[in-house]
Design an enzyme around this catalytic site. Structure first.
Site, mmCIF file in Angstrom:
data_model
loop_
_atom_site.group_PDB
_atom_site.id
_atom_site.type_symbol
_atom_site.label_atom_id
_atom_site.label_comp_id
_atom_site.label_asym_id
_atom_site.label_seq_id
_atom_site.Cartn_x
_atom_site.Cartn_y
_atom_site.Cartn_z
ATOM 1 N N HIS A 116 37.071 34.204 40.727
ATOM 2 C CA HIS A 116 36.102 35.243 41.100
ATOM 3 C C HIS A 116 34.844 34.658 41.723
ATOM 4 O O HIS A 116 33.821 35.346 41.818
ATOM 5 C CB HIS A 116 35.730 36.088 39.864
ATOM 6 C CG HIS A 116 36.845 36.997 39.440
ATOM 7 N ND1 HIS A 116 36.847 37.647 38.232
ATOM 8 C CD2 HIS A 116 38.005 37.336 40.042
ATOM 9 C CE1 HIS A 116 37.944 38.387 38.138
ATOM 10 N NE2 HIS A 116 38.671 38.193 39.200
ATOM 11 N N CYS A 124 28.190 31.787 53.899
ATOM 12 C CA CYS A 124 27.530 32.231 55.137
ATOM 13 C C CYS A 124 28.264 33.438 55.723
ATOM 14 O O CYS A 124 29.485 33.417 55.875
ATOM 15 C CB CYS A 124 27.535 31.093 56.153
ATOM 16 S SG CYS A 124 26.868 31.604 57.753
ATOM 17 N N GLY A 182 39.685 35.084 25.799
ATOM 18 C CA GLY A 182 38.439 35.838 25.970
ATOM 19 C C GLY A 182 38.400 36.693 27.206
ATOM 20 O O GLY A 182 37.378 36.747 27.895
ATOM 21 N N LEU A 208 38.626 37.929 20.550
ATOM 22 C CA LEU A 208 37.926 38.468 19.366
ATOM 23 C C LEU A 208 38.673 39.677 18.825
ATOM 24 O O LEU A 208 38.728 39.923 17.628
ATOM 25 C CB LEU A 208 36.509 38.869 19.797
ATOM 26 C CG LEU A 208 35.410 38.895 18.756
ATOM 27 C CD1 LEU A 208 35.318 37.565 18.026
ATOM 28 C CD2 LEU A 208 34.070 39.223 19.412
#
Ligand code: APR
Length: 238
Positions: A116, A124, A182, A208
């Site tokens: 990403h 540019c 995660g 989690l």
């Protein structure tokens, strides 16, 4: 009681995918925990090509704040455990991250692909060169290569094609173990990587809480990355 997973072949090929959850314990805010807002703007309204066309100053301000924030955070035990795994692993190893922070880089990961983009790089709009960009960027920033082009953050925005998909899918098709750490499974194509692995590949999710695609994994472990990742690395390095 599910059967224990088959032992990995000695030269097993690993692909690790990380998301914002691996940086959470370093103090980097995730995207979907909390209210997902920045200065009352929805992230989807800031991190898009349309937002950049509509209000480039706002988008530059958003990324300048996140870029400056990197100076206040450090890699954590999960980032460091992945560096140890990469250094000791005899087979192929690829770490694909959705994160644009530089915590994997600073921890020392080498076989690392930022799908990403990266906060500390700029692109540019003229010659399209990608350059290091550690400081603030604004509408007056100019490309150090062609000297005339305006700059944008080297970030893959919503509706844009992620980077490195060809080598990622090649690695996924070959790998013997795919681990997602995660990541919430909200955003494709990363959320679909678990479906792109070969039939023999072992798949594991560390999070989690179960992600949106947890059921697609053979095994899912719940807990904090700074506990689960070092434990997994110790298990793999035996
Ligand atoms: N340890 C392990 N997992 C954690 C921890 C932690 N300490 N803290 C949070 N998580 C998990 C959450 O349970 C959640 O599943 O991390 C995930 C964070 O999810 P998101 O905020 O959606 O982040 P991510 O999955 O990386 O988002 C993917 O979406 O907005 C886009 O481009 C952006 O790269 C981002 C992509």
């Amino acid at each position: 009681m599910s059967r224990p997973p088959p032992p990995l072949p000695r030269e097993a090929r690993l692909v690790i995918l990380t998301g914002a959850g691996i940086s959470a314990e370093s103090g980097v805010r995730t995207f979907r925990d909390g209210d997902g807002l920045w200065e009352r703007h929805r992230l989807e309204d800031v991190a898009t090509p349309e937002a950049f066309r509509r209000d480039p100053d706002l988008v530059h301000r958003f990324y300048n704040e996140r870029r400056r924030g990197l100076a206040t955070v450090e890699p954590n035990a999960a980032h460091r455990a992945l560096v140890q795994l990469e250094a000791a692993w005899p087979g192929e190893f690829l770490l694909v991250t959705q994160n644009v922070d530089d915590l994997h880089d600073r921890a020392g990961s080498r076989q690392l692909l930022h799908m990403h983009g990266e906060l500390l790089k700029g692109r540019c709009l003229g010659c399209r060169t990608v350059v290091d960009w550690p400081g603030d960027m604004d509408c007056d920033s100019r490309c150090p290569v062609c000297a005339t082009g305006a700059m944008r953050p080297h970030i893959v925005w919503f509706h844009e094609l992620p980077l490195g998909l060809d080598p990622i899918y090649e690695a996924l098709e070959r790998c013997d173990l795919f681990v997602a750490i995660g990541t919430s499974g909200h955003v494709h194509p990363a959320a679909g990587f678990v479906e792109a692995v070969g039939p023999r590949c072992r798949t594991l999710e560390l999070n989690l809480e179960p992600s949106r695609v947890a059921s697609a994994f053979q095994e899912a472990r719940s807990g904090r990355a700074t506990e689960l990742v070092p434990a997994l690395v110790a298990e793999l390095l035996g």
